[in-house]
Structures are given as C-alpha cells and as structure tokens.
Scaffold this active site. Sequence first.
Site, PDB file in Angstrom:
ATOM      1  N   LYS A 144       0.890  -1.116  -0.017  1.00 44.78           N
ATOM      2  CA  LYS A 144       0.017  -0.091   0.293  1.00 44.78           C
ATOM      3  C   LYS A 144       0.929   1.117  -0.109  1.00 44.78           C
ATOM      4  O   LYS A 144       1.928   1.211   0.295  1.00 44.78           O
ATOM      5  CB  LYS A 144      -0.831  -0.061   1.227  1.00 44.78           C
ATOM      6  N   ARG A 199     -10.588  -0.334  14.430  1.00 54.55           N
ATOM      7  CA  ARG A 199     -10.294   0.497  13.351  1.00 54.55           C
ATOM      8  C   ARG A 199     -11.012  -0.370  12.169  1.00 54.55           C
ATOM      9  O   ARG A 199     -11.788   0.611  11.600  1.00 54.55           O
ATOM     10  CB  ARG A 199      -8.773   0.479  13.066  1.00 54.55           C
ATOM     11  N   TYR A 244      14.214  30.643   8.160  1.00 53.24           N
ATOM     12  CA  TYR A 244      12.816  31.393   8.793  1.00 53.24           C
ATOM     13  C   TYR A 244      12.930  31.279  10.164  1.00 53.24           C
ATOM     14  O   TYR A 244      13.045  30.452  10.905  1.00 53.24           O
ATOM     15  CB  TYR A 244      11.679  30.395   8.197  1.00 53.24           C
ATOM     16  N   MET A 276      10.805  24.562   2.615  1.00 50.97           N
ATOM     17  CA  MET A 276      10.067  23.908   1.786  1.00 50.97           C
ATOM     18  C   MET A 276      11.088  23.065   0.807  1.00 50.97           C
ATOM     19  O   MET A 276      10.828  22.005   0.579  1.00 50.97           O
ATOM     20  CB  MET A 276       9.367  24.869   0.711  1.00 50.97           C
TER      21      MET A 276
HETATM   22  C1  LIG Z   1      -0.162  -2.035   6.799  1.00 51.80           C
HETATM   23  C2  LIG Z   1      -0.714  -3.262   7.360  1.00 51.80           C
HETATM   24  C3  LIG Z   1       0.089  -4.159   7.247  1.00 51.80           C
HETATM   25  C4  LIG Z   1       1.691  -4.175   7.215  1.00 51.80           C
HETATM   26  O1  LIG Z   1       2.357  -3.745   8.492  1.00 51.80           O
HETATM   27  P1  LIG Z   1       3.680  -3.429   8.665  1.00 51.80           P
HETATM   28  O2  LIG Z   1       3.722  -3.251  10.224  1.00 51.80           O
HETATM   29  O3  LIG Z   1       4.091  -2.502   7.865  1.00 51.80           O
HETATM   30  O4  LIG Z   1       4.619  -5.026   8.588  1.00 51.80           O
HETATM   31  C5  LIG Z   1      -0.496  -5.376   7.616  1.00 51.80           C
HETATM   32  N1  LIG Z   1      -1.783  -5.525   7.757  1.00 51.80           N
HETATM   33  C6  LIG Z   1      -2.567  -4.726   7.724  1.00 51.80           C
HETATM   34  C7  LIG Z   1      -3.901  -4.683   8.088  1.00 51.80           C
HETATM   35  C8  LIG Z   1      -2.080  -3.192   7.593  1.00 51.80           C
HETATM   36  O5  LIG Z   1      -2.918  -2.472   7.583  1.00 51.80           O
END
Ligand SMILES: *Cc1c(COP(=O)(O)O)cnc(C)c1O
Length: 370
Positions: free
Chosen positions: A40, A139, A264, A312
């Site tokens: 992802k 979640r 800044y 930036m």
């Molecule tokens: C992102 C995610 C993972 C991977 O987790 P890591 O800690 O990066 O290994 C696995 N399962 C779910 C549901 C996730 O959201």
Amino acid sequence: MRQVAGRAGAVLRIDLKAIRYNYRLLQGLLGKAKCGAAVKADAYGLGAIPVVQALYAEECRDFFVAHLEEGIALRQHLPADAAIYIMHGAPVGYDAELLEHNCIPVLNSLPQILAWRDLARQQQRRLPAIVQFDTGMARMGLSDAEVGLWQDDAGLTDGIDLLYAMSHLVSAEDQSSPVNHQQLQRFNDLRERIPACQGLPASLANSSGIFLGSDFHFKLARPGAALYGVAPVAGQANPMRAVAHLQGSIIQTREIPAGTGVGYGASWRSSQTSRIATVAVGYADGWMRSLSNRGIAHIAGQAVPMVGNVSMDTITLDVSTVAAEHLLPGTLVDLISADNTVDQVAARAGTIGYEILTSLGARYERTYSD
Ligand SMILES: *Cc1c(COP(=O)(O)O)cnc(C)c1O
C-alpha cells in the site's frame, strides 16, 4: 569519489536486492506459512511497481493494498497468479469494479459482506474474499456485535469463497505487550464461534508479528515495513537490510559571523563564525519540518547538524568542521544512509520509520538497483 547530483536536487536510491533479501529473511522465519507483502501507499513510498515485481520474482504471490485504486494500478504489472487484496474492501458501489479488475476484497463489516454476497448472487458464481475481525484495534473488521449476527445467520456468506480470516495486531513491535496474546486469543475465539471460519486459513502477522513466534504466523503473513528496512522489534538490533538511501546536493555554502540567524524565524543563531551549507531537500520532499534544529546529515562520513528551520525546498547544515574539498556545489550529502537509518531519522523527527518512508517526495531522482 565525490558524487554529484543531476538535474534533480536530490537522489533517492532504492535497493531492490535488499527488499528481496528482507523478503527471504521473513519467509525463512515463517517456515511453512506464506509470506505476503503490504505494498500500500506505493510500497511505503518506494515505488509499488518495481517493488511488486522484485517480490514476485522471490515467489511472493499475495499483495495487500489499502485502496481499490491502488490495486487496479498494480494489476497489470502482476501475473494472474498473484492475488491483490484490497484491505479497505470495495468503496461503496464499486464491488463490481473490484471484481472486474481481478482484485480480492477484505470484508471488514456487515455492509461489505452483504454487498459482496449480492454481487455473487447477481453473477451466479462464488466470489473470493478475506474476512477481517476486530480483535482490539477498533479500526477495521467485524465488531463483536457483527460476529454475533453472523453466528445467528449462517447464510450470511453464502456465495462467498472465504480464503482467509484476518485480523491486525495493535502493538506487535513491543514483544512484552500483553495485548499480543490477548489479540491472539480473541482471534482464535472469534474464528471458533463462526462455523464458516472453522478450519479456514488465517492471517494475523504484520512485520513485527512475524517476530512474535509461530503462534502468530498462521497461513499467511502480511509484512510491509520490515521489507523496506524498518526495524520490526523495538529495542532490538535491526535484522533487516536498509532499502532507501537519500542524498541531497549542496547548492551553496557561506561563512557567517557569530550571532547570525539562519533560516525562517532565525530559530538558530551562530555562536561563532560558522560555515553553512544549503542543501536542496525540504519539507516538500518529505524532509519533515520537525527535523528543524534536530536532524543530522553526513558529509564524507562525517556527521553535521541541521541548523535553522527546514524550508520547503532546502535545509541548512552547520558544516564548519568539514574540509572545503567536501563542500563544493553539487556534492551529495547523505540524509538517509547506513549512518543515519530511517528509524534514526524518525526518532529525531518524533515519528516512526513508516512515516519517513511514506513521506518521501516526488521530486527526487529515483534509481533502482537490483
Ligand atoms: C499496513 C498493514 C500491514 C503491514 O504492516 P507492517 O507493520 O508495515 O508490516 C499488515 N496488515 C494490515 C491490515 C495493514 O494495514
């Protein structure tokens, strides 16, 4: 040898060999369980297309993304025997599209289950899916009440070809946390309550979960961060190989007298005559502003402090102790390297390695080595 930047002000090197090494290490720990991959967020900012291709070459066949859009983008880059799981499930109204693109949903709620069942009916065939249980994160996944409803309605998943029961760990990087075993227990109890889940393969472990031992492995693990070099176990030496190497180029240097404000807000002032180097990376590139007056860089192996606020497009380094030959314009300085790992940068920025990686910007010259 002095390394010089090209047209981009900074260079991000991504070591696919290291990702492959990390995959093999995790697969080794998993033994007979399968090692999937969380890819992802563009494979945690490193580039999902080259990453999935490298992982596929290591025989990874299970890829997890968050959004349908991410899955669609990857589908054409993976052979048909690779499964792409959409962890958010189908966006409302997009179940048919998810199916069309040969992706597999993670069903997280009753409405998602019902929509997938309806589609199976419409299509008059069984449709694959993963079902997720909430075991303590509040979640994603079926709540207790939803599990109760499923217990009372065995036909709920008619027409759905359940591939895995899944859940996600809250504190897996903390091996001493009692939550890990509580979640494991809950996961086992919930699966036991639902006839359709008894004997179904399961998936629980993220990267850190793999290091909790074989009770957490089940049939399929879903590591992300560890593949990309982030330390999986808090307080222990990192067994993973570093994947991301970030270098920014020196644009110019200047000598400033004592008492000169830098950047800044003049949040840093020289206490003596100093030499300042301006480097072409800023918060727009994911070099977080929280690193102002906290970050470090390495020039020819020597650590130098970041002084003044992150801008930036630039950061400023106090290079007073560095030999002039290392400070010529165009010289690349190390920002993420073996000397200053993703986890170390994260600690200085007050965040986690995950956020450092996923924030890596779009302006870098990206090079992949394999
Ligand atoms: C992102 C995610 C993972 C991977 O987790 P890591 O800690 O990066 O290994 C696995 N399962 C779910 C549901 C996730 O959201």
